[in-house]
Enzyme design. Sequence first.
Site, PDB file in Angstrom:
ATOM      1  N   HIS A 180       0.815  -1.216   0.000  1.00  0.00           N
ATOM      2  CA  HIS A 180       0.000   0.000   0.000  1.00  0.00           C
ATOM      3  C   HIS A 180       0.854   1.273   0.000  1.00  0.00           C
ATOM      4  O   HIS A 180       0.350   2.354  -0.259  1.00  0.00           O
ATOM      5  CB  HIS A 180      -0.992  -0.001   1.170  1.00  0.00           C
ATOM      6  CG  HIS A 180      -0.388   0.165   2.522  1.00  0.00           C
ATOM      7  ND1 HIS A 180      -0.157  -0.886   3.377  1.00  0.00           N
ATOM      8  CD2 HIS A 180       0.025   1.264   3.185  1.00  0.00           C
ATOM      9  CE1 HIS A 180       0.368  -0.442   4.504  1.00  0.00           C
ATOM     10  NE2 HIS A 180       0.485   0.866   4.412  1.00  0.00           N
ATOM     11  N   ASP A 224       0.187  -7.711   1.281  1.00  0.00           N
ATOM     12  CA  ASP A 224       0.539  -6.306   1.484  1.00  0.00           C
ATOM     13  C   ASP A 224       2.051  -6.109   1.566  1.00  0.00           C
ATOM     14  O   ASP A 224       2.558  -5.405   2.450  1.00  0.00           O
ATOM     15  CB  ASP A 224      -0.141  -5.747   2.738  1.00  0.00           C
ATOM     16  CG  ASP A 224      -0.025  -4.219   2.814  1.00  0.00           C
ATOM     17  OD1 ASP A 224       0.149  -3.591   1.748  1.00  0.00           O
ATOM     18  OD2 ASP A 224      -0.073  -3.664   3.919  1.00  0.00           O
ATOM     19  N   SER A 235       4.530   2.681   7.843  1.00  0.00           N
ATOM     20  CA  SER A 235       4.268   1.488   7.043  1.00  0.00           C
ATOM     21  C   SER A 235       5.483   1.079   6.225  1.00  0.00           C
ATOM     22  O   SER A 235       6.097   1.901   5.553  1.00  0.00           O
ATOM     23  CB  SER A 235       3.110   1.720   6.086  1.00  0.00           C
ATOM     24  OG  SER A 235       1.895   1.403   6.687  1.00  0.00           O
TER      25      SER A 235
END
Length: 445
Positions: A181, A214, A292
Amino acid sequence: MTDHWNGHDRARDVTTPGAGAGPQAPNPFAPPSAYRSAAHEQHAPVPPPPGLAPPVYPATPPAPPRSVDPTLVAAPPRPGARRGLRPGAVAGLAVLALGAGLVGGVAADRLVGPSTSTVASSTLPPATVEPQVDRPDGSVADIAATVLPSVVSLQVAGADGVATGSGFVLRQDGYILTNNHVVAGGADGGDIVVLFADGHESPAELVGRTIDYDLAVVKVEDTGLTPLELGDSDGVLVGDPVVAVGAPLGLNGTVTTGIVSALNRPVQAGEAADTAFINALQTDAAINPGNSGGPLVNGSGQVVGINSAIAQPPGAAQATGSIGLGFAIPSNQARRTAEQLIADGVATYPVIGVLLDPRYRGEGVQVTRQPQQGQPAVTPDGPADAAGIRPGDVILAIDGRPVTESDELIVAIRALAPGDVVTLQVRTGEQERDVRVVLDEATSE
């Protein structure tokens, strides 16, 4: 097999790529808007539905407004955020402070008048000069000194704006691991730039990515980089100390500490069409948008997780920062997936070949009784079919670990590899039995 739910009235599939799911009860681990990706975005976040919030991506790239998975909401935007506080902002603060001091001094002089008393010396004693003390092995300072040079931040420019996130050097020949992402916005003709700890920047190209896990790998032309070592996440215990490193809120080289607060936490991350199922390590180390893709390391400086999502208080419309509930993809999963992405550009995941019914209420999880969207409840000649599992059967446990929600079974299977053997406790009517299932393989999106 697609183990994700697109929010429409379809059954959850743990069998075939592209299958959907039916009406689903709120997931206790990832209820509406409970989690967010920890990333910076320029687009406005979609207001989450009421109820408990799901994990937020610590580094979600921008995306156009669209249907949002009830368990995830995109991370809030932070326009222009890239390297932390702007020099101008810092200078502005300094000017205000100095100005206040100057005005105060003038006012005091006018009120009191010139002093005629003898003023004592304003000189302060100098600091005692001592030799530099080495930090003990395993201290946070020692871990930070080891890890920071290998942690990077990424700026991704796509059609929908600019997003930032974190990553780390995987191999000395330029391979870098991050979250899908983080880089998704640059997957179709966008630009990805990597900023290293020493301040230099390098353009990167996308090697491969997987929505299902992911994870993504990018590559720069730099060589001679210092990679971080991937540790054994299966050896992590609740209470182990960990350190999270990344660029939260655009503040590069940020280090936070905490412990592993839970294991095997089933987390749905992503929007409805791009849902990842993570058998996550949970940590109370502060993780915020921008973290992230950054590493979660143990006391030896080994990566045991990739920071990917953060929890959000119930009813919060936007990410409010760390509340001590962050989620990381275990390093063993990251190792297996990264190797596939580097070798082939795509990754695979294991399946058992059944559709799960999210409407089922009761002990365990139930295989749907009827075909859904043209797909059979149990895939003919698939692993479950070969093991004797039939439509309407209830799966109570996997390898002795009880499951009470579909997501728990899905992430437990996803954490394994095709070809692995699992033992499922299955109930048919009133009869319970253990069956041996050899996991099949499906190609990740």
